[in-house]
Scaffold this motif. Sequence first.
Motif, PDB file in Angstrom:
ATOM      1  N   SER A   1      43.733  50.121  38.323  1.00 28.10           N
ATOM      2  CA  SER A   1      42.994  48.866  38.120  1.00 28.10           C
ATOM      3  C   SER A   1      43.943  47.680  38.109  1.00 28.10           C
ATOM      4  N   LEU A   2      45.097  47.853  37.438  1.00 28.98           N
ATOM      5  CA  LEU A   2      46.074  46.760  37.390  1.00 28.98           C
ATOM      6  C   LEU A   2      46.698  46.512  38.756  1.00 28.98           C
ATOM      7  N   ILE A   3      46.911  47.581  39.531  1.00 27.03           N
ATOM      8  CA  ILE A   3      47.474  47.408  40.875  1.00 27.03           C
ATOM      9  C   ILE A   3      46.514  46.606  41.745  1.00 27.03           C
TER      10      ILE A   3
ATOM     11  N   LEU B   1      36.437  34.637  45.096  1.00 27.81           N
ATOM     12  CA  LEU B   1      35.971  36.008  44.872  1.00 27.81           C
ATOM     13  C   LEU B   1      37.140  36.924  44.474  1.00 27.81           C
ATOM     14  N   LEU B   2      38.271  36.792  45.164  1.00 33.09           N
ATOM     15  CA  LEU B   2      39.440  37.615  44.852  1.00 33.09           C
ATOM     16  C   LEU B   2      39.996  37.293  43.462  1.00 33.09           C
ATOM     17  N   GLN B   3      40.016  36.013  43.126  1.00 33.31           N
ATOM     18  CA  GLN B   3      40.552  35.613  41.821  1.00 33.31           C
ATOM     19  C   GLN B   3      39.674  36.130  40.691  1.00 33.31           C
ATOM     20  N   VAL B   4      38.353  36.036  40.858  1.00 28.66           N
ATOM     21  CA  VAL B   4      37.427  36.548  39.843  1.00 28.66           C
ATOM     22  C   VAL B   4      37.562  38.058  39.716  1.00 28.66           C
ATOM     23  N   SER B   5      37.626  38.752  40.831  1.00 30.63           N
ATOM     24  CA  SER B   5      37.730  40.212  40.797  1.00 30.63           C
ATOM     25  C   SER B   5      39.024  40.652  40.128  1.00 30.63           C
ATOM     26  N   GLY B   6      40.127  39.996  40.487  1.00 33.67           N
ATOM     27  CA  GLY B   6      41.407  40.339  39.869  1.00 33.67           C
ATOM     28  C   GLY B   6      41.405  40.084  38.370  1.00 33.67           C
ATOM     29  N   GLY B   7      40.811  38.942  37.961  1.00 32.76           N
ATOM     30  CA  GLY B   7      40.756  38.621  36.540  1.00 32.76           C
ATOM     31  C   GLY B   7      39.914  39.614  35.760  1.00 32.76           C
TER      32      GLY B   7
ATOM     33  N   ALA C   1      41.799  43.005  35.518  1.00 29.37           N
ATOM     34  CA  ALA C   1      42.940  42.924  34.600  1.00 29.37           C
ATOM     35  C   ALA C   1      42.477  42.858  33.145  1.00 29.37           C
ATOM     36  N   HIS C   2      41.447  42.050  32.857  1.00 27.32           N
ATOM     37  CA  HIS C   2      40.990  41.912  31.481  1.00 27.32           C
ATOM     38  C   HIS C   2      40.354  43.206  30.969  1.00 27.32           C
ATOM     39  N   LEU C   3      39.542  43.852  31.792  1.00 31.36           N
ATOM     40  CA  LEU C   3      38.930  45.115  31.363  1.00 31.36           C
ATOM     41  C   LEU C   3      40.002  46.168  31.106  1.00 31.36           C
ATOM     42  N   ALA C   4      40.987  46.233  32.003  1.00 33.29           N
ATOM     43  CA  ALA C   4      42.078  47.190  31.807  1.00 33.29           C
ATOM     44  C   ALA C   4      42.854  46.858  30.533  1.00 33.29           C
ATOM     45  N   ALA C   5      43.128  45.560  30.312  1.00 29.68           N
ATOM     46  CA  ALA C   5      43.893  45.152  29.125  1.00 29.68           C
ATOM     47  C   ALA C   5      43.155  45.508  27.839  1.00 29.68           C
ATOM     48  N   PHE C   6      41.863  45.197  27.769  1.00 32.88           N
ATOM     49  CA  PHE C   6      41.109  45.469  26.552  1.00 32.88           C
ATOM     50  C   PHE C   6      41.031  46.966  26.270  1.00 32.88           C
ATOM     51  N   ASN C   7      40.869  47.772  27.326  1.00 36.85           N
ATOM     52  CA  ASN C   7      40.823  49.225  27.135  1.00 36.85           C
ATOM     53  C   ASN C   7      42.175  49.784  26.728  1.00 36.85           C
ATOM     54  N   ILE C   8      43.246  49.281  27.353  1.00 36.29           N
ATOM     55  CA  ILE C   8      44.593  49.741  27.012  1.00 36.29           C
ATOM     56  C   ILE C   8      44.918  49.391  25.562  1.00 36.29           C
ATOM     57  N   LEU C   9      44.614  48.171  25.151  1.00 36.46           N
ATOM     58  CA  LEU C   9      44.942  47.745  23.793  1.00 36.46           C
ATOM     59  C   LEU C   9      44.025  48.391  22.760  1.00 36.46           C
ATOM     60  N   PHE C  10      42.797  48.697  23.164  1.00 36.93           N
ATOM     61  CA  PHE C  10      41.907  49.457  22.288  1.00 36.93           C
ATOM     62  C   PHE C  10      42.533  50.818  21.987  1.00 36.93           C
ATOM     63  N   ASP C  11      42.994  51.499  23.037  1.00 40.33           N
ATOM     64  CA  ASP C  11      43.641  52.802  22.850  1.00 40.33           C
ATOM     65  C   ASP C  11      44.933  52.658  22.053  1.00 40.33           C
ATOM     66  N   LEU C  12      45.693  51.579  22.316  1.00 41.68           N
ATOM     67  CA  LEU C  12      46.979  51.394  21.636  1.00 41.68           C
ATOM     68  C   LEU C  12      46.778  51.145  20.147  1.00 41.68           C
ATOM     69  N   ARG C  13      45.815  50.297  19.804  1.00 50.66           N
ATOM     70  CA  ARG C  13      45.576  50.021  18.378  1.00 50.66           C
ATOM     71  C   ARG C  13      45.134  51.284  17.649  1.00 50.66           C
ATOM     72  N   LEU C  14      44.278  52.086  18.283  1.00 48.68           N
ATOM     73  CA  LEU C  14      43.861  53.337  17.662  1.00 48.68           C
ATOM     74  C   LEU C  14      45.043  54.288  17.510  1.00 48.68           C
ATOM     75  N   ALA C  15      45.921  54.303  18.532  1.00 47.65           N
ATOM     76  CA  ALA C  15      47.102  55.172  18.472  1.00 47.65           C
ATOM     77  C   ALA C  15      48.035  54.740  17.355  1.00 47.65           C
TER      78      ALA C  15
ATOM     79  N   LEU D   1      50.680  39.643  34.357  1.00 47.08           N
ATOM     80  CA  LEU D   1      50.866  40.510  35.529  1.00 47.08           C
ATOM     81  C   LEU D   1      50.230  39.884  36.759  1.00 47.08           C
ATOM     82  N   ASN D   2      48.975  39.446  36.624  1.00 41.96           N
ATOM     83  CA  ASN D   2      48.282  38.808  37.742  1.00 41.96           C
ATOM     84  C   ASN D   2      48.976  37.516  38.172  1.00 41.96           C
ATOM     85  N   ASP D   3      49.300  36.682  37.183  1.00 38.87           N
ATOM     86  CA  ASP D   3      49.925  35.404  37.502  1.00 38.87           C
ATOM     87  C   ASP D   3      51.307  35.597  38.121  1.00 38.87           C
TER      88      ASP D   3
END
Length: 616
Positions: free
Chosen positions: A28-30, A85-91, A94-108, A148-150
């Motif tokens: 997703s980040l790629i 369209l590309l900017q919205v899709s990338g954002g 990235a945000h969905l991946a970030a929130f899921n990653i940090l959700f897992d990290l905080r629980l860990a 990462l996106n910027d």
Amino acid sequence: MSDQSKTTTNRKRGLGALLALAGTRKSSLIWAGIFSALSSVLSLAPLIVIYLVLLQLAHTEQNTALAGLWPILGWGALAMGLRWLLQVSGGILAHLAAFNILFDLRLAVADKLRRVPMGWITARSAESINKILRDDVDRLELFIAHHLNDSAAALTLPLVSAIALFYLDWRMALVTLITVPLAVLVQLLLWKKVPEVMREYNEVNARLASQVVQYVQGIAVIKTYHRGTAIASTGSTVALPQLVAAYFDVIVRMVKLTVPAWSAFTVVIGANMLCILPFGGYWYLQGSLPLELFVLCLLLGLGITRPLFQLAFFGSLMRLIQDGYGRIQDLMEAPELADVAGTLAPADNSVEFVSAGFAYDEVNVLQDISFKMAAGSLTAIVGPSGAGKSTLAQLLVRFWDVQQGAVNIGGVDVRELPLANMHAQVAYVMQDVFLFYDTVLENIRLGREDISEEQVIAAAIAAQAHDFISRLPQGYRTVLGERGARLSGGEKQRLSIARALVKDAPIIVLDEATAFSDPINEAQLLQALGTLTRDKTVMVIAHRLSTIIDADQIVVLDAGCVVACGKHAQLLEDCVLYRQLWQLQNDSASWKIKTAPADEQLALADTAVKGAASCR
């Protein structure tokens, strides 16, 4: 620094370690990075439209030129729509991946804190751990969702612009990019000492945050003694004004280092116009550079500096992000209490300490502790302050592991029991009760969904807590303040007992559960404790010896050693230290406000010391 230390530092601070956080969401980040990079390339579309319009107007007759402008403008509008369209899709990716990653990290991180020894946690301030869970993880969200996106966009745009310049006119490409290496060199030279100051800033910031929390929590004492902010330094604690001054000093040093570096970078990188205009104008006047191409190169040269500013800014932020991630990894790599698989369970509820020893930072707290608690018996632990009573209890509940000997439950070393099974065996009613910022109901059942509200109410009734709970604004649904601020000490203790009743563990540890109670609350607490400890194996840490005279055995601790063990009458006869503790308690019962003569105070202290020595 050893090679191993360098490897650890690189692993903790490297960009690869940050990217490794993505895990299964790396794709997703790629894609988010690709979309952002393509979006940045399409930001050149207006410049190409300007170039094509000028080219159309310069080399086409007026009648046909106007007609030819519409397709150019149409393609430009299409490019801008695709860029959006590309900017919205990338954002979004990235945000969905970030929130899921940090959700897992905080629980860990939260799960890790549950598995590390209490010693690791108590050696650090609550604010420093809070900083990891809050500030450091939040910075990772900025890195994953935005930087990462910027960064992908900021790298792609100058690269594509440079390629386009070399394709259009290599001379203009050289004069446009000539200041870039110089700007990078200037920044590297001026920022050489910044990492050292950043480390000092992080240290001072963490200490200041901890001291501010301590200041707020101790505001009642500060007001009572009219100390204001001038809290005296004691031991390793630095007064708040000194820490504020240290924070100010490090900020000033950071500004002195970074502002000249950043200013020099911005001046040098923006100086390419001093090359583009004169050289481009000269070649245009010579006739070797068409006007439309000169304008396009000028616009590309102006646009190439903005993403370079962004990259330099991200570089400075990366130091903070990497330092924060290093602290997260330090926590995640902290030693854990060893867990074992399986379903091994104790044979009964007996407890035995076998030559147990424990030390804090190589300072012995308990030495060669040996005694047994029969199943269903009551054992009291008594002794002077600092004798190791609470540490002994915490070894039983496995807040720490013994460093010598063993602690057995039902004939099994607690280290050989799966943690889930071991914790199910013991309920710990602490002297300082912790209540969560939640409802009374959830504080009693502590997140166990299998416990019904009726069971909670039954436990509260047994713990003598139902009456005061019913008087609360929303009863069991009342949200308690931070650490149960709305309740008295006795009410907190009764909620703690209700919590232990809900757990229904076969072994109960009471750490001076009635210490902060008035006589009325104490009577209710003792009745509640009677219900809690019925048919249980009980260890009680007691300072009021009158409450434990009927205990099956009393263990007397002094300086981390067992100096006597037996029943009340036997200890009064055989142990001078216990006799002295009993006498001091009886004397305090008839205490009045008066000052004893100095010689009497010295005699009393001397008697206590001799009594402790005789028990050894």
